[in-house]
Every structure is written in C-alpha cells, then in structure tokens.
Motif scaffolding. Structure first.
Motif, PDB file in Angstrom:
ATOM      1  N   MET A 138      29.736  49.954  44.855  1.00  0.00           N
ATOM      2  CA  MET A 138      31.023  49.266  44.742  1.00  0.00           C
ATOM      3  C   MET A 138      32.082  49.917  45.627  1.00  0.00           C
ATOM      4  SD  MET A 138      31.292  48.179  40.706  1.00  0.00           S
ATOM      5  CE  MET A 138      30.611  49.639  39.934  1.00  0.00           C
ATOM      6  N   LYS A 139      32.101  51.246  45.647  1.00  0.00           N
ATOM      7  CA  LYS A 139      33.078  51.954  46.479  1.00  0.00           C
ATOM      8  C   LYS A 139      32.821  51.703  47.957  1.00  0.00           C
ATOM      9  CE  LYS A 139      34.251  56.192  45.165  1.00  0.00           C
ATOM     10  NZ  LYS A 139      35.606  56.125  44.630  1.00  0.00           N
ATOM     11  N   PHE A 140      31.550  51.734  48.376  1.00  0.00           N
ATOM     12  CA  PHE A 140      31.205  51.474  49.778  1.00  0.00           C
ATOM     13  C   PHE A 140      31.580  50.035  50.159  1.00  0.00           C
ATOM     14  CE2 PHE A 140      27.482  54.690  49.326  1.00  0.00           C
ATOM     15  CZ  PHE A 140      28.377  55.738  49.374  1.00  0.00           C
ATOM     16  N   ALA A 141      31.354  49.094  49.235  1.00  0.00           N
ATOM     17  CA  ALA A 141      31.661  47.699  49.508  1.00  0.00           C
ATOM     18  C   ALA A 141      33.163  47.497  49.700  1.00  0.00           C
ATOM     19  CB  ALA A 141      31.151  46.811  48.373  1.00  0.00           C
ATOM     20  N   GLU A 174      36.645  42.582  42.315  1.00  0.00           N
ATOM     21  CA  GLU A 174      38.016  43.056  42.086  1.00  0.00           C
ATOM     22  C   GLU A 174      38.366  44.175  43.059  1.00  0.00           C
ATOM     23  OE1 GLU A 174      38.347  42.160  37.256  1.00  0.00           O
ATOM     24  OE2 GLU A 174      37.828  44.167  37.983  1.00  0.00           O
ATOM     25  N   MET A 175      37.429  45.093  43.273  1.00  0.00           N
ATOM     26  CA  MET A 175      37.673  46.209  44.190  1.00  0.00           C
ATOM     27  C   MET A 175      37.791  45.720  45.630  1.00  0.00           C
ATOM     28  SD  MET A 175      35.125  49.023  42.402  1.00  0.00           S
ATOM     29  CE  MET A 175      35.394  50.302  43.630  1.00  0.00           C
ATOM     30  N   LEU A 230      26.055  43.101  57.281  1.00  0.00           N
ATOM     31  CA  LEU A 230      25.888  44.384  56.609  1.00  0.00           C
ATOM     32  C   LEU A 230      25.566  44.090  55.154  1.00  0.00           C
ATOM     33  CD1 LEU A 230      26.188  47.502  56.264  1.00  0.00           C
ATOM     34  CD2 LEU A 230      28.619  47.082  55.819  1.00  0.00           C
ATOM     35  N   THR A 231      24.466  44.660  54.661  1.00  0.00           N
ATOM     36  CA  THR A 231      24.072  44.484  53.270  1.00  0.00           C
ATOM     37  C   THR A 231      24.078  45.831  52.559  1.00  0.00           C
ATOM     38  OG1 THR A 231      22.666  42.581  53.792  1.00  0.00           O
ATOM     39  CG2 THR A 231      22.276  43.686  51.697  1.00  0.00           C
ATOM     40  N   ILE A 232      24.812  45.904  51.479  1.00  0.00           N
ATOM     41  CA  ILE A 232      24.831  47.087  50.626  1.00  0.00           C
ATOM     42  C   ILE A 232      24.169  46.690  49.316  1.00  0.00           C
ATOM     43  CG2 ILE A 232      26.270  48.802  49.472  1.00  0.00           C
ATOM     44  CD1 ILE A 232      28.435  48.216  51.568  1.00  0.00           C
TER      45      ILE A 232
END
Length: 268
Positions: A138-141, A174-175, A230-232
């Motif tokens: 989530m943080k990387f996204a 949300e992030m 880009l896929t996370i």
C-alpha cells in the motif's frame, strides 16, 4: 508467567484466523494468553484445539465474564462485522485495548471508538490487513501514484469473504487518492455492456473483486503510463502471514492513546 507480559484475550479463537492468533500469542515471549472466546466452544483447553498442547486456558462463550476472570490488557478480534461492534464496546467498557482485524466497519463506529479510547487514555488498533508485506504494498502504491496516476486495483480473496471490495483495497485507494487528484480514467465514451464490468469507482480509479475457493488474500495494484505498466502485488498464501503484524500491534497498542487505523501507522 511474569507481570511484564501483555495479557491477551483472543475472540473467535476457534476460527481459522483465531487459531493462528492464539498460537502466535502462546509462542510469543512478551505475550500471555489469558482467555479465549468463541460461541462454538466452552470449557475446552485452547491448546488442545490449536495443537499446542494443554495450556490451562479454557474457551468461554461469554466475553464479559472472560474479561472479569482474566483481567486482560488487550483483546484481539478477527470475527466479523456482525459481532465485532458489540465486542469492541464490551472491551471498552472493561478498559481493554482492542486490536481488530475485521473489515467493513462503519466510519461512525471508528470515530466513536477513538473518542472513548481517548477518554480512557488507552489505545486501540483497527487494520484492514495485518500482513506487513501488504502494508508495504500500500505504501509503495501511494508513492507510485505520484508519478503514474492511472491505476486500477484487483483484489482476490476466498469465496467465504463477506465484504467487497476488501478493506485492504479500500485503504489502498484512500492512500492513493491522497497522492493524486481525482481523475476519470478510460475513454470518456466508455460503455459497460454488463453492469459492473469496469468494477467499483473510487475517486476515479477502479477496484475489482474476485472471490474464488483456493485464494487466501491477494491484491494487485496496476499502474499505466506512456509505453509502460507497473504492477505491485502482494500474496498471502497462508494465514500465518498476518501473525507478525498482529503480534506487533498487540505490543505497540500499549503505548497508544486513541484509535490507530492501519498497520502502516505502526511501522517505523
């Protein structure tokens, strides 16, 4: 057992997640399992059910009575939204810190719990996902959305999950929304031939939910840009993936006042 250990009651301890949580608490040198609540079992040793061996801690069907008898510091609850509300309010009545992994909790309840916790000067944690890898996803996204604002989220869970989209997908969206302006994606004249084909709309980004047997908890965040994607992705292939985060929350909640929503707020 020493007084320095954090005393924990596990609610829903006979469920698939609950058993993993109970074993985690039993194996952690800083935590002490003092109670286990489940509506399906009573007066059965937790260790026999989890395969840990006899512990002397017996299942109970009554949460309030368990609190009185065991005097816990923390309640860990992975039940469902139909019962979690009452469980948390019971914990707050007894001054027990809730650590909750259930999704689909209304915002008004989260706000009410935060107010009560602050009045009592104790802490609580609600997290859509306790897998540390999922929190990092989530943080990387959110970071990637600053540079690649076109994004869609695909979350995949087992077919017994009650809510869709998942709490993790909503939290991810949300992030991301905090890092980019709202935008409508896709062709302006796009037409769904089947209603829902493009997924749910959150601030202009699309969220898709898959429910199939064989999955545990999985999510892809796909970004598109000029000539690139880009896929996370994060995969929880076993429920034990959530346990390091659960143990961390049970310890860090002791130093919190008020409600913390999201495990990312507990990671340094």
């Amino acid at each position: 057992m020493t007084d320095s250990k954090i005393r924990v009651v596990v609610v829903g301890a006979n469920g698939r997640m609950g058993r993993e949580v109970a074993k985690t608490v039993l194996n952690d040198p800083l935590l002490e399992l003092v109670g286990a609540v489940d509506r399906s079992l009573d007066q059965v040793d937790v260790g026999i059910v989890t395969g840990y061996g006899e512990t002397g801690v017996l299942f109970s069907t009554n949460l309030g009575e368990t609190f009185v008898r065991s005097n816990p510091d923390v309640m860990i609850d992975f039940t469902n939204p139909n019962v979690i509300r009452d469980n948390v309010y019971t914990a707050l009545d007894y001054g027990v810190r809730p650590v909750v992994g259930t999704t689909g909790i209304p915002q008004e309840d989260l706000q009410a719990w935060d107010g009560i916790l602050r009045e009592k000067e104790i802490g609580g944690v609600v997290a859509p996902n306790f897998a540390i890898g999922a929190v990092l996803m989530m943080k990387f996204a959110a970071q990637a959305a600053k540079y690649l604002p076109h994004v869609e989220i695909i979350e995949m869970h087992h077919d017994q999950k009650l809510d869709a989209p998942s709490g993790t997908a909503i939290k991810t969206a949300e992030m991301i929304a905090k890092e980019r302006q709202r935008m409508e994606q896709g062709h302006p004249q796009e037409e769904e031939k089947l209603i829902g084909a493009r997924g749910a709309d959150f601030e202009g980004m699309r969220i898709h939910s898959v429910r199939l047997p064989g999955y545990v908890a999985h999510q892809e965040v796909i970004f598109g840009g000029l000539g690139q994607t880009l896929t996370i992705r994060h995969d929880s292939i076993h429920r034990e993936s959530f346990m390091p985060g659960v143990a961390m929350a049970a310890k860090k909640v002791m130093a919190i006042k008020g409600l913390v929503y999201g495990l990312e707020n507990l990671i340094d």
